[in-house]
Design a protein around this motif. Structure first.
Motif, PDB file in Angstrom:
ATOM      1  N   ARG A   2       0.724  -1.183   0.293  1.00 58.79           N
ATOM      2  CA  ARG A   2       0.049   0.116  -0.038  1.00 58.79           C
ATOM      3  C   ARG A   2       0.941   1.248   0.144  1.00 58.79           C
ATOM      4  NH1 ARG A   2      -3.835   2.633   3.930  1.00 58.79           N
ATOM      5  NH2 ARG A   2      -5.497   3.353   2.763  1.00 58.79           N
ATOM      6  N   VAL A   3       0.881   2.014  -1.011  1.00 60.95           N
ATOM      7  CA  VAL A   3       1.698   3.185  -1.157  1.00 60.95           C
ATOM      8  C   VAL A   3       1.044   4.355  -1.296  1.00 60.95           C
ATOM      9  CG1 VAL A   3       3.443   1.764  -2.108  1.00 60.95           C
ATOM     10  CG2 VAL A   3       2.029   2.637  -3.683  1.00 60.95           C
ATOM     11  N   LEU A   4       1.680   5.402  -1.065  1.00 62.67           N
ATOM     12  CA  LEU A   4       1.126   6.953  -1.197  1.00 62.67           C
ATOM     13  C   LEU A   4       1.885   7.522  -2.128  1.00 62.67           C
ATOM     14  CD1 LEU A   4      -1.030   8.799   0.272  1.00 62.67           C
ATOM     15  CD2 LEU A   4       0.955   9.550   1.450  1.00 62.67           C
ATOM     16  N   ALA A   5       1.224   7.878  -3.277  1.00 62.78           N
ATOM     17  CA  ALA A   5       1.922   8.544  -4.272  1.00 62.78           C
ATOM     18  C   ALA A   5       1.645  10.287  -4.198  1.00 62.78           C
ATOM     19  CB  ALA A   5       1.451   8.421  -5.608  1.00 62.78           C
ATOM     20  N   ALA A   6       3.060  10.888  -3.940  1.00 63.15           N
ATOM     21  CA  ALA A   6       3.073  12.357  -3.805  1.00 63.15           C
ATOM     22  C   ALA A   6       2.868  12.740  -5.272  1.00 63.15           C
ATOM     23  CB  ALA A   6       4.281  12.824  -3.352  1.00 63.15           C
ATOM     24  N   MET A   7       1.830  13.276  -5.377  1.00 61.73           N
ATOM     25  CA  MET A   7       1.542  13.967  -6.826  1.00 61.73           C
ATOM     26  C   MET A   7       1.632  15.550  -6.871  1.00 61.73           C
ATOM     27  SD  MET A   7      -1.421  11.269  -7.864  1.00 61.73           S
ATOM     28  CE  MET A   7      -1.115  11.689  -9.653  1.00 61.73           C
ATOM     29  N   SER A   8       2.636  16.226  -7.596  1.00 66.87           N
ATOM     30  CA  SER A   8       2.684  17.436  -7.583  1.00 66.87           C
ATOM     31  C   SER A   8       1.858  18.350  -8.461  1.00 66.87           C
ATOM     32  CB  SER A   8       4.327  17.844  -7.804  1.00 66.87           C
ATOM     33  OG  SER A   8       4.620  17.471  -9.079  1.00 66.87           O
ATOM     34  N   GLY A   9       1.485  17.379  -9.430  1.00 67.36           N
ATOM     35  CA  GLY A   9       0.671  18.154 -10.633  1.00 67.36           C
ATOM     36  C   GLY A   9       1.501  18.094 -11.830  1.00 67.36           C
ATOM     37  N   GLY A  10       2.848  17.617 -11.723  1.00 65.83           N
ATOM     38  CA  GLY A  10       3.861  17.461 -12.712  1.00 65.83           C
ATOM     39  C   GLY A  10       3.654  16.252 -13.436  1.00 65.83           C
ATOM     40  N   VAL A  11       4.682  16.257 -14.838  1.00 67.00           N
ATOM     41  CA  VAL A  11       4.425  14.889 -15.356  1.00 67.00           C
ATOM     42  C   VAL A  11       5.142  13.599 -14.686  1.00 67.00           C
ATOM     43  CG1 VAL A  11       6.487  15.453 -16.508  1.00 67.00           C
ATOM     44  CG2 VAL A  11       5.033  13.853 -17.688  1.00 67.00           C
ATOM     45  N   ASP A  12       6.235  14.089 -14.067  1.00 66.86           N
ATOM     46  CA  ASP A  12       6.999  13.102 -13.498  1.00 66.86           C
ATOM     47  C   ASP A  12       6.443  12.342 -12.269  1.00 66.86           C
ATOM     48  OD1 ASP A  12       9.130  13.941 -15.023  1.00 66.86           O
ATOM     49  OD2 ASP A  12       9.750  15.381 -13.498  1.00 66.86           O
ATOM     50  N   SER A  13       5.655  13.006 -11.469  1.00 64.19           N
ATOM     51  CA  SER A  13       5.002  12.348 -10.161  1.00 64.19           C
ATOM     52  C   SER A  13       3.871  11.816 -10.798  1.00 64.19           C
ATOM     53  CB  SER A  13       4.713  13.576  -9.228  1.00 64.19           C
ATOM     54  OG  SER A  13       3.717  14.280  -9.584  1.00 64.19           O
ATOM     55  N   ALA A  14       3.237  11.865 -11.891  1.00 62.60           N
ATOM     56  CA  ALA A  14       1.991  11.348 -12.397  1.00 62.60           C
ATOM     57  C   ALA A  14       2.587  10.126 -13.018  1.00 62.60           C
ATOM     58  CB  ALA A  14       1.560  12.283 -13.431  1.00 62.60           C
ATOM     59  N   VAL A  15       3.500   9.847 -13.708  1.00 57.92           N
ATOM     60  CA  VAL A  15       4.087   8.988 -14.290  1.00 57.92           C
ATOM     61  C   VAL A  15       4.594   7.911 -13.157  1.00 57.92           C
ATOM     62  CG1 VAL A  15       5.867   7.648 -15.816  1.00 57.92           C
ATOM     63  CG2 VAL A  15       4.663   9.624 -16.717  1.00 57.92           C
ATOM     64  N   ALA A  16       5.315   8.205 -12.259  1.00 65.44           N
ATOM     65  CA  ALA A  16       5.719   7.639 -10.982  1.00 65.44           C
ATOM     66  C   ALA A  16       4.438   6.842 -10.483  1.00 65.44           C
ATOM     67  CB  ALA A  16       6.307   8.509 -10.152  1.00 65.44           C
ATOM     68  N   ALA A  17       3.237   7.631 -10.149  1.00 64.92           N
ATOM     69  CA  ALA A  17       2.189   6.932  -9.624  1.00 64.92           C
ATOM     70  C   ALA A  17       1.368   5.787 -10.669  1.00 64.92           C
ATOM     71  CB  ALA A  17       1.071   8.229  -9.258  1.00 64.92           C
ATOM     72  N   ALA A  18       1.598   6.070 -11.828  1.00 64.56           N
ATOM     73  CA  ALA A  18       1.079   5.208 -13.043  1.00 64.56           C
ATOM     74  C   ALA A  18       1.911   4.019 -13.104  1.00 64.56           C
ATOM     75  CB  ALA A  18       1.188   5.913 -14.250  1.00 64.56           C
ATOM     76  N   ARG A  19       3.199   4.000 -12.785  1.00 65.28           N
ATOM     77  CA  ARG A  19       3.906   2.831 -12.743  1.00 65.28           C
ATOM     78  C   ARG A  19       3.891   2.187 -11.407  1.00 65.28           C
ATOM     79  NH1 ARG A  19      10.078   4.517 -15.390  1.00 65.28           N
ATOM     80  NH2 ARG A  19       9.240   4.851 -17.414  1.00 65.28           N
ATOM     81  N   ALA A  20       3.409   2.815 -10.379  1.00 61.20           N
ATOM     82  CA  ALA A  20       3.390   2.097  -9.090  1.00 61.20           C
ATOM     83  C   ALA A  20       2.049   1.247  -9.165  1.00 61.20           C
ATOM     84  CB  ALA A  20       3.145   3.112  -7.945  1.00 61.20           C
ATOM     85  N   VAL A  21       1.015   1.899  -9.898  1.00 62.48           N
ATOM     86  CA  VAL A  21      -0.231   1.191 -10.140  1.00 62.48           C
ATOM     87  C   VAL A  21      -0.127  -0.146 -11.258  1.00 62.48           C
ATOM     88  CG1 VAL A  21      -2.412   1.120 -11.303  1.00 62.48           C
ATOM     89  CG2 VAL A  21      -1.764   3.245  -9.913  1.00 62.48           C
ATOM     90  N   ASP A  22       0.876   0.114 -12.070  1.00 63.48           N
ATOM     91  CA  ASP A  22       1.128  -1.136 -13.122  1.00 63.48           C
ATOM     92  C   ASP A  22       2.038  -2.013 -12.167  1.00 63.48           C
ATOM     93  OD1 ASP A  22      -0.021   0.335 -15.182  1.00 63.48           O
ATOM     94  OD2 ASP A  22       2.018   0.831 -16.121  1.00 63.48           O
ATOM     95  N   ALA A  23       2.786  -1.879 -11.235  1.00 66.06           N
ATOM     96  CA  ALA A  23       3.368  -2.939 -10.377  1.00 66.06           C
ATOM     97  C   ALA A  23       2.420  -3.635  -9.512  1.00 66.06           C
ATOM     98  CB  ALA A  23       4.650  -2.123  -9.474  1.00 66.06           C
ATOM     99  N   GLY A  24       1.343  -3.272  -9.636  1.00 63.85           N
ATOM    100  CA  GLY A  24       0.321  -4.158  -8.500  1.00 63.85           C
ATOM    101  C   GLY A  24       0.115  -3.332  -7.290  1.00 63.85           C
ATOM    102  N   HIS A  25       0.624  -2.198  -6.916  1.00 58.31           N
ATOM    103  CA  HIS A  25       0.598  -1.795  -5.737  1.00 58.31           C
ATOM    104  C   HIS A  25      -0.709  -0.979  -5.322  1.00 58.31           C
ATOM    105  CE1 HIS A  25       4.719  -2.500  -5.012  1.00 58.31           C
ATOM    106  NE2 HIS A  25       5.035  -1.683  -5.704  1.00 58.31           N
ATOM    107  N   ASP A  26      -1.253  -1.014  -4.205  1.00 60.90           N
ATOM    108  CA  ASP A  26      -2.708  -0.421  -3.612  1.00 60.90           C
ATOM    109  C   ASP A  26      -2.015   1.335  -3.811  1.00 60.90           C
ATOM    110  OD1 ASP A  26      -4.955   0.831  -2.991  1.00 60.90           O
ATOM    111  OD2 ASP A  26      -4.927  -0.335  -0.792  1.00 60.90           O
ATOM    112  N   VAL A  27      -2.498   1.965  -4.454  1.00 65.69           N
ATOM    113  CA  VAL A  27      -2.082   3.328  -4.558  1.00 65.69           C
ATOM    114  C   VAL A  27      -3.131   4.590  -4.255  1.00 65.69           C
ATOM    115  CG1 VAL A  27      -0.682   5.039  -6.146  1.00 65.69           C
ATOM    116  CG2 VAL A  27      -0.435   2.638  -6.503  1.00 65.69           C
TER     117      VAL A  27
END
Length: 372
Positions: A2-27
């Motif tokens: 279970r992970v918390l994605a810090a999303m600044s509103g920029g492209v890097d944090s958005a893709v980081a969150a997306a990759r965490a979802v793809d990895a099967g984490h509860d985001v």
């Protein structure tokens, strides 16, 4: 996890969150409201924490299909980052607010709350890599942020995730577009996020006020007057209030700052060369200080300013003896130590610079100790 994605509103944090979802984490996505008076819109690539940024983060979370929240960390950010920034400049130092934000906000205040709520890790869009708990430079050298993450302890790194550090920035933007994320072409933020005007001297002047002093040469002769040491940093060449170059026709640079007397000393480029750096608040990414001197590569600025060196833990700090001189080394900056192998991308430790000096006769002794 279970992970918390810090999303600044920029492209890097958005893709980081997306990759965490793809990895099967509860985001779960969270945007940090760091400004007590957020603007409606950013000014190009300057500023952050605007309503636009919060909206962009929320829309990205919607596309990813993850829960999203906004957490108010404005007061903590003011105390730990902005106030620290102002106090450091008033003391004649040159702080790095991004480094302090990572240390105090994203991987302390935010991570502590995340753990308290049952999350296992915090995901961010920083350009760095974590391999078996080891912090490394990003694949994209131009975007590498390992320098501003080197203040993180082993415990903080253990609950951090940097999913975009293995990918060049152009590919991150392309991936965002492929995922349908509207921030794919959003400009990167730069400069100091809480000074959207980009005028650091004016910002500090409004906070600190006028504290007049003298600009002097290496012999102590007064060359000009100034309104406060907060307008200067070691290595600075422009904005010194001087009519022209020195008597030798060469440019003059700030070589030292004395906040007590308000004196700013200027000299030649040669006067900026240092061979020894001392630092406080040492952090070792392994979780423990090394025994005896270690070979390393020292870096004193976020991009550039590196030299082979020998470092040694001294109490809660460290001493770095450079094999090659560095210039523009200022108190308040971080010195980050990298492993000196063929790759040279592993962070070994860091400290906050408290002093710098000339040739140290113990350089040879320390180097000999390392090479035994």
């Amino acid at each position: 996890m279970r992970v918390l994605a810090a999303m600044s509103g920029g492209v890097d944090s958005a893709v980081a969150a997306a990759r965490a979802v793809d990895a099967g984490h509860d985001v779960v996505g969270v945007h940090l409201a760091l400004s007590a008076t957020p603007g409606t819109l950013r000014t190009g690539s300057r500023g952050c924490c605007s309503k636009e940024d919060a909206g962009d983060a929320r829309r990205a979370a919607d596309v990813l299909g993850i829960p999203f929240y906004v957490w108010d960390f404005a007061e903590r950010f003011k105390e730990d980052v902005i106030d620290d920034f102002v106090a450091s400049y008033a003391a004649g130092e040159t702080p790095n607010p991004c480094l302090r934000c990572n240390e105090k906000i994203k991987f302390s205040a935010l991570a502590d709350r995340a753990v308290a709520l049952g999350f296992d890790a915090v995901v961010t869009g920083h350009y760095a890599r974590l391999e078996d708990g080891v912090l490394r430079r990003a694949v994209d050298a131009d975007k590498d942020q390992s320098y501003v993450l080197a203040v993180l302890t082993a415990e903080q790194l253990a609950r951090a995730m940097f999913p975009v550090g293995d990918t060049p920035k152009p590919r991150i933007r392309a991936e965002a577009a492929e995922r349908g994320l509207a921030v794919a072409n959003k400009p990167d933020s730069h400069d100091i996020c809480f000074i959207p005007s980009g005028d650091t001297r004016a910002f500090l002047g409004a906070k600190i006020g006028i504290r007049p002093g003298a600009v002097v040469d290496s012999d102590g002769r007064e060359l000009a007057r100034h309104d406060g040491v907060h307008g200067f940093t070691v290595g600075q060449r422009k904005g010194l209030g001087l009519p022209g170059p020195g008597a030798d026709g060469k440019p003059r640079y700030v070589t030292a700052i004395d906040p007590e007397s308000g004196t700013v000393r200027v000299g030649s480029a040669e006067d900026l060369r240092v061979w020894t750096v001392t630092a406080d608040r040492a952090v070792w990414t392994s979780g423990r200080a090394p025994e005896g001197p270690i070979d390393c590569v020292a870096q004193v600025r976020a991009h550039g300013g590196t030299a082979p060196a020998v470092a040694e833990a001294v109490g809660d700090g460290l001493v770095v003896r450079l094999r090659e001189p560095l210039t523009g080394v200022a108190r308040g900056q971080a010195v980050v130590l990298y492993r000196p192998d063929e790759v040279g991308d592993e962070v070994m430790g860091s400290g906050t610079i408290s002093g710098a000096g000339g040739v140290d006769e113990t350089v040879g002794e320390a180097a000999a100790e390392v090479n035994r």
